[in-house]
Design an enzyme around this catalytic site. Sequence first.
Site, mmCIF file in Angstrom:
data_model
loop_
_atom_site.group_PDB
_atom_site.id
_atom_site.type_symbol
_atom_site.label_atom_id
_atom_site.label_comp_id
_atom_site.label_asym_id
_atom_site.label_seq_id
_atom_site.Cartn_x
_atom_site.Cartn_y
_atom_site.Cartn_z
ATOM 1 N N CYS A 2 0.827 -1.193 0.000
ATOM 2 C CA CYS A 2 0.000 0.000 0.000
ATOM 3 C C CYS A 2 0.870 1.255 0.000
ATOM 4 C CB CYS A 2 -0.945 0.069 1.195
ATOM 5 S SG CYS A 2 -2.106 -1.260 1.254
ATOM 6 N N ARG A 28 3.859 -0.002 -4.738
ATOM 7 C CA ARG A 28 3.628 -0.580 -3.421
ATOM 8 C C ARG A 28 2.286 -1.310 -3.344
ATOM 9 N NH1 ARG A 28 6.982 1.698 0.347
ATOM 10 N NH2 ARG A 28 5.597 0.877 1.937
ATOM 11 N N TRP A 71 -2.915 -2.548 -1.751
ATOM 12 C CA TRP A 71 -2.620 -3.962 -1.994
ATOM 13 C C TRP A 71 -3.542 -4.707 -1.041
ATOM 14 C CZ3 TRP A 71 -1.045 -8.470 0.486
ATOM 15 C CH2 TRP A 71 -0.646 -9.511 -0.372
ATOM 16 N N GLU A 471 6.819 -14.905 -11.531
ATOM 17 C CA GLU A 471 6.172 -13.613 -11.252
ATOM 18 C C GLU A 471 6.075 -12.718 -12.482
ATOM 19 O OE1 GLU A 471 10.146 -11.729 -9.046
ATOM 20 O OE2 GLU A 471 8.180 -11.563 -8.115
HETATM 21 C C1 AGP Z 1 11.315 -10.153 -6.561
HETATM 22 O O1 AGP Z 1 11.222 -10.019 -7.925
HETATM 23 C C2 AGP Z 1 10.080 -9.934 -5.838
HETATM 24 N N1 AGP Z 1 9.575 -8.663 -6.102
HETATM 25 C C3 AGP Z 1 10.144 -10.241 -4.346
HETATM 26 O O2 AGP Z 1 10.402 -11.605 -4.187
HETATM 27 C C4 AGP Z 1 11.191 -9.463 -3.565
HETATM 28 O O3 AGP Z 1 12.452 -9.913 -3.870
HETATM 29 C C5 AGP Z 1 10.935 -9.673 -2.074
HETATM 30 O O4 AGP Z 1 9.652 -9.177 -1.777
HETATM 31 C C6 AGP Z 1 11.989 -8.985 -1.225
HETATM 32 O O5 AGP Z 1 11.965 -7.614 -1.434
HETATM 33 P P1 AGP Z 1 13.153 -6.721 -0.825
HETATM 34 O O6 AGP Z 1 14.430 -7.114 -1.517
HETATM 35 O O7 AGP Z 1 12.725 -5.315 -1.102
HETATM 36 O O8 AGP Z 1 13.207 -7.015 0.646
#
Ligand code: AGP
Length: 587
Positions: A2, A28, A71, A471
Amino acid sequence: MCGIFGYTGNKTNAANIILDGLKGLEYRGYDSWGIAIKVNGSIESEKHVGKIGNAQTNLPTSSIGIGHTRWATHGGVTVENTHPHTDCKKQVAVLHNGIVENFQELKDELQKKGHKFVSETDTEVIAHLIEEYLKTKNFVDAVRETFNNLKGLNAIVALYTKSSQIIAAKNGSPLILGVGKGELFVASDASEIVKHTKQVIFLEDRQLAVLDKKITLYSLPGGTEIEPKIHTLDWQFEKAEKGEFKHFILKEIYEQPRVIENIALNRRGEINNLAQMIDEARGTFLLGCGTASYAALASVYLFSSIAKKHVNFSIGSEFKYLEDYLTPNSLLIPISQSGETIDVVDPVEKAKKKGVRVAAITNVLGSTLYRQADFKFLLGAGVEKAVIASKSFIAMISTLLLTAYTLAGKQQEGIEILKNASNNVSQILKDETIEQIKKLAVRLEKADHIYVLGRGLSYAAALEATLKIKETACVHAEGFAGGELKHGVISLIDKGIPCIIIAPNDETFDEIISNAQEVRARGAFIIGIGPKNNQVFDEFIQTADVKEGTLIPQIVISQLLAYELALVRGIPDPDKPRNLAKSVTVK
Ligand code: AGP
């Protein structure tokens, strides 16, 4: 998760300023968005399901308002569940980022008192609770008492028809305040505030802020006034533009040669410090979530094979169940692009209470993790707008690889490897490999399942390649250690099923080729990625042989394949995959 943006000040186009802020924060969460402004003593709002895109606001002029991009956690993606949420008399408007864990019991009590709810969200409870407290308290105390009743990690922002104040309160999810000339801002991260002012206040956990001509801070739950600490962010606001690229993810993939070079050539001092901290520590623990967790896993292999050093790896969301063995002599290395992932921030907070040293690797200056850490290593990958992590992962791997070589006293060799990896990526991005990957994507368009195999360091690479395919292209994909094949998963292999083999020219090559033979025997279509071809491959995508750095071009090829697969499968917006958000601030 969000995005929150609020404005109060001397300009009268608050709704436009807020909408612009929300557009920058949409990574976000992009299920729905809404804005509420105060006009002539009443609240006017608009709510929309879906992405903001190039939407304009029709709200009238006002100098105070709040906005949200969602979200969804509680309640479907509907207009009714879109923020801001209001009370029964539509006098209070509330935004929220987090999860109110005790919302049902609060809702039951409020319904018994006659409150009528219009949404399925946990958030609406906050508006009605403020309404309840306003019966006997002023706006500040009503919000404070309400926030004290919320269980879980939450950030809220509230507006009230009978007050000129915006009130924000936080415990967990991030909130930053901006102090401009005659105007004040509140947002989920600083990236949208620095375009207006460089003077910011990072709201800390269990704090409440009142924005009204100036910012007044109070501690929670008691409400004791505290002196705000204003930071000057000497950031250049980096308007992330796609430029000639169709999507941010492609632009960020093409930025990777520069990102690798920057770490190889300009970060020796910090890398030396990080290597020394690991050398001195009695137990080093690396943790992350999603893509960052695969960088942490890769480090176990890198430090073992290069520096003969044992380090530990954990997934962020599992670490809190493990961290009791940490001591003040331990070193914790949390890795997070956003620096806001709650499943990383939370265990770090717990570890700090035990006197554990924290060396954070993150891409966002001023993020919660950046501020928590004793030692801060900024990846310097630049703003990563696509929800899919690409250049941040390659920056993480480059940092960990060079730190391992530094620990082994062979830093120059590590630098050469990264330079060669960067050159190979530049080569791949401009030669026929791109066409080869596009053709392969067309061939895989109808695949319902894709498997990725790797051994050792390449197991971590296989997991990251798999996540990119899942993803970005929304195809079921599974990555596993080649040696695990015969212990069950080979039962999934059938005629024509694509299997990607991460095959660097190292001690894993012969065994991973045997695994490729085993799945080929069951009719799989074998795609090899690496420096050395082999007749078991139906399709082979060549990389240079840059020792442990070979996983860098191998991952870049996997990113490109996932992206091209998304295009051929007609994924509407590869930058914003369904159901995802760039930084995960709820558990
Ligand atoms: C990766 O492509 C995803 N968006 C997700 O797995 C991401 O790596 C995970 O949420 C961790 O995010 P961060 O590195 O900002 O902590």
